[in-house]
Design an enzyme around this catalytic site. Structure first.
Site, PDB file in Angstrom:
ATOM      1  N   LYS A 119       0.867  -1.259  -0.005  1.00  0.00           N
ATOM      2  CA  LYS A 119      -0.102  -0.416  -0.049  1.00  0.00           C
ATOM      3  C   LYS A 119       0.743   0.936   0.028  1.00  0.00           C
ATOM      4  O   LYS A 119       0.384   2.162  -0.848  1.00  0.00           O
ATOM      5  CB  LYS A 119      -1.309   0.203   1.104  1.00  0.00           C
ATOM      6  CG  LYS A 119      -2.138  -1.046   0.970  1.00  0.00           C
ATOM      7  CD  LYS A 119      -3.277  -0.489   1.600  1.00  0.00           C
ATOM      8  CE  LYS A 119      -4.968  -1.885   0.736  1.00  0.00           C
ATOM      9  NZ  LYS A 119      -5.760  -1.142   2.245  1.00  0.00           N
ATOM     10  N   LYS A 201      -3.430  -9.940  -6.770  1.00  0.00           N
ATOM     11  CA  LYS A 201      -4.838 -10.088  -6.430  1.00  0.00           C
ATOM     12  C   LYS A 201      -5.614  -9.666  -6.717  1.00  0.00           C
ATOM     13  O   LYS A 201      -5.535  -8.224  -6.701  1.00  0.00           O
ATOM     14  CB  LYS A 201      -5.060 -10.520  -4.804  1.00  0.00           C
ATOM     15  CG  LYS A 201      -4.567  -9.452  -3.591  1.00  0.00           C
ATOM     16  CD  LYS A 201      -5.140  -9.541  -2.528  1.00  0.00           C
ATOM     17  CE  LYS A 201      -5.700  -7.854  -2.149  1.00  0.00           C
ATOM     18  NZ  LYS A 201      -7.071  -8.023  -1.348  1.00  0.00           N
ATOM     19  N   LYS A 204     -10.411  -4.463  -4.215  1.00  0.00           N
ATOM     20  CA  LYS A 204     -12.118  -3.718  -4.267  1.00  0.00           C
ATOM     21  C   LYS A 204     -11.297  -2.181  -5.148  1.00  0.00           C
ATOM     22  O   LYS A 204     -12.779  -1.542  -5.218  1.00  0.00           O
ATOM     23  CB  LYS A 204     -12.464  -4.649  -3.566  1.00  0.00           C
ATOM     24  CG  LYS A 204     -12.152  -3.681  -1.772  1.00  0.00           C
ATOM     25  CD  LYS A 204     -13.478  -4.296  -1.292  1.00  0.00           C
ATOM     26  CE  LYS A 204     -13.107  -3.999   0.893  1.00  0.00           C
ATOM     27  NZ  LYS A 204     -11.850  -3.066   1.412  1.00  0.00           N
TER      28      LYS A 204
HETATM   29  P1  ATP Z   1      -8.577  -2.900  -1.352  1.00  0.00           P
HETATM   30  O1  ATP Z   1      -8.108  -2.701  -2.362  1.00  0.00           O
HETATM   31  O2  ATP Z   1      -9.460  -2.422  -0.649  1.00  0.00           O
HETATM   32  O3  ATP Z   1      -7.711  -2.631   0.292  1.00  0.00           O
HETATM   33  P2  ATP Z   1      -9.107  -5.475  -0.538  1.00  0.00           P
HETATM   34  O4  ATP Z   1      -9.751  -5.828  -1.373  1.00  0.00           O
HETATM   35  O5  ATP Z   1      -7.760  -6.101  -0.346  1.00  0.00           O
HETATM   36  O6  ATP Z   1      -9.093  -4.067  -0.517  1.00  0.00           O
HETATM   37  P3  ATP Z   1      -9.321  -5.668   2.862  1.00  0.00           P
HETATM   38  O7  ATP Z   1     -10.841  -5.071   3.347  1.00  0.00           O
HETATM   39  O8  ATP Z   1      -8.617  -6.038   2.338  1.00  0.00           O
HETATM   40  O9  ATP Z   1     -10.405  -5.656   0.678  1.00  0.00           O
HETATM   41  O10 ATP Z   1     -10.142  -7.739   2.440  1.00  0.00           O
HETATM   42  C1  ATP Z   1     -11.318  -7.527   2.942  1.00  0.00           C
HETATM   43  C2  ATP Z   1     -11.438  -9.251   3.123  1.00  0.00           C
HETATM   44  O11 ATP Z   1     -11.252  -9.954   1.638  1.00  0.00           O
HETATM   45  C3  ATP Z   1     -10.338  -9.956   3.500  1.00  0.00           C
HETATM   46  O12 ATP Z   1     -10.562 -10.848   4.905  1.00  0.00           O
HETATM   47  C4  ATP Z   1      -9.458  -9.970   2.925  1.00  0.00           C
HETATM   48  O13 ATP Z   1      -8.624 -11.573   3.197  1.00  0.00           O
HETATM   49  C5  ATP Z   1     -10.231 -10.409   2.200  1.00  0.00           C
HETATM   50  N1  ATP Z   1      -9.892 -10.220   0.341  1.00  0.00           N
HETATM   51  C6  ATP Z   1      -8.983  -9.832  -0.424  1.00  0.00           C
HETATM   52  N2  ATP Z   1      -9.328  -9.745  -1.480  1.00  0.00           N
HETATM   53  C7  ATP Z   1      -8.840 -10.879  -1.590  1.00  0.00           C
HETATM   54  C8  ATP Z   1      -8.494 -11.849  -2.946  1.00  0.00           C
HETATM   55  N3  ATP Z   1      -8.431 -11.794  -3.797  1.00  0.00           N
HETATM   56  N4  ATP Z   1      -9.166 -13.282  -2.217  1.00  0.00           N
HETATM   57  C9  ATP Z   1      -9.354 -13.579  -1.770  1.00  0.00           C
HETATM   58  N5  ATP Z   1     -10.022 -13.368  -0.186  1.00  0.00           N
HETATM   59  C10 ATP Z   1      -9.657 -11.785  -0.483  1.00  0.00           C
END
Ligand code: ATP
Ligand code: LTN
Length: 341
Positions: A119, A201, A204
């Protein structure tokens, strides 16, 4: 179920940051397991807005997203009668315990966190202290409720290990205070990959919306995103397809949506053109997300109902959290208010 029966259940706790658009990676990696495990646990599901501000957010968007994410937790199948669903900033004990735990977390430990490194690269104009010490806040979220199990995607494993280390350190320094939680990371789908850049990965908050499938994407957008998803120069599915990041990721998505082993999916589509497989994947996604979106729209039409769930849950959470926090204050030597000095 009566309150006392609920109190006897082990605690399941997890949270998602209200940033970007709730995506399929979040569902498959985390939320799906919240729903599957809720029978046997008392679930505590948090919209972690205090985590989200480690990256700059527009206030109006953040406000809307908190409600929208909570509604999506419900639409995914979390039963609000049996579980606790709230917004993190409604329970001040999270910030209070986070400060304490910051004093039991070493900079050497925080320096190793890969999410901080990633990040910091992505937001190099705003590498703030909150982004750095974020794992202490996450540890507070979990330890305040004496949680037993924390269902998350693979990217959160490192933060969970640090939470366990902090809990053990505190318990060993004073006396047993925190339950040491276990992670629950699914065998399949713990790391769903980006559609256009499958070596990273699915995230969102990706600046390119074609990289993720949002749970609220309308059917035509879902179909278009799957059609455009990166594959390789081969044209049909073979057992080797699993080695390819792009098509392998789509096969994993299909397997999790249809509750199949990924090898079964490969056998089913072996010899078929990618375009045929992609068409069926898009059908599965639409079949799964359309009813989800209908439930979501209904919940958002009754905002009073949603806010009453969030308010009641936050009240229960404050009560549970304050019990742990007063124990912590006592153990570290803080004077209880109202006592003679
Ligand atoms: P951002 O991009 O907004 O930082 P993010 O998509 O990484 O967010 P988080 O809020 O950090 O999402 O994660 C929420 C949950 O979703 C956590 O349990 C995280 O491990 C899971 N998660 C996030 N991205 C993935 C992915 N690509 N595959 C599986 N699990 C995921
Ligand atoms: N750090 C997590 C979100 C999160 C969380 C939690 C997950 C904050 N507090 C407590 C599980 C339990 C992330 O996904 N980035």
């Amino acid at each position: 179920m009566s309150e006392s029966q609920k109190d006897k259940k082990p605690i399941l706790l997890s949270g998602i940051q209200p940033s970007g658009h709730l995506a399929l990676g979040n569902y498959v990696g985390a939320m799906r397991n919240w729903v599957n495990l809720q029978e046997d646990y008392l679930g505590i599901f948090i919209v972690v807005d205090m985590h989200a501000i480690t990256v700059r957010q527009k206030p109006a968007d953040l406000r809307n997203r908190c409600l929208s994410f909570a509604a999506q937790y419900l639409a995914a199948g979390i039963d609000p009668e049996e579980n606790i669903i709230f917004i993190q900033s409604h329970v001040p004990q999270h910030a209070e315990l986070a400060w304490i735990l910051n004093c039991y977390t070493y900079m050497g430990e925080l320096n190793r966190m890969t999410q901080f490194k990633d990040k910091s690269k992505r937001h190099n104009d705003n590498i703030n202290a909150g982004l750095y010490s974020y794992p202490a806040l996450m540890a507070a979220d979990i330890l305040l409720y004496q949680s037993d199990l924390v269902p998350v995607g693979a990217d959160q494993k490192q933060h969970l290990e640090l939470t366990r280390d902090i809990a053990n350190r505190f318990n060993n320094t004073y006396s047993p205070t925190f339950k040491v939680p276990k992670p629950f990371i699914p065998k399949a789908g713990a790391r769903i990959m980006s559609l256009q850049e499958p070596e990273k990965k699915m995230s969102k908050s990706d600046s390119n919306a074609n990289n993720y499938i949002a749970l609220l994407d309308p059917p035509d957008v879902l179909r278009r995103k799957i059609k455009r998803a990166v594959t390789d120069s081969a044209r049909e599915i073979t057992p080797d397809s699993l080695q390819n990041p792009g098509i392998g990721n789509l096969l994993t998505i299909f397997s999790t949506l249809n509750d199949l082993d990924v090898n079964e999916v490969v056998n089913r589509f072996a010899g078929q053109q990618y375009s045929v497989f992609k068409g069926e994947l898009a059908d599965s996604l639409v079949a799964f997300l359309e009813p989800f979106q209908q439930r979501y729209n209904k919940i958002m039409d009754e905002k009073g109902y949603l806010t009453s769930i969030l308010d009641e849950s936050a009240q229960r959470a404050r009560y549970m959290a304050s019990k742990t926090l007063s124990k912590v204050y006592r153990k570290i030597g803080f004077v209880a208010p109202g006592r003679p000095r």
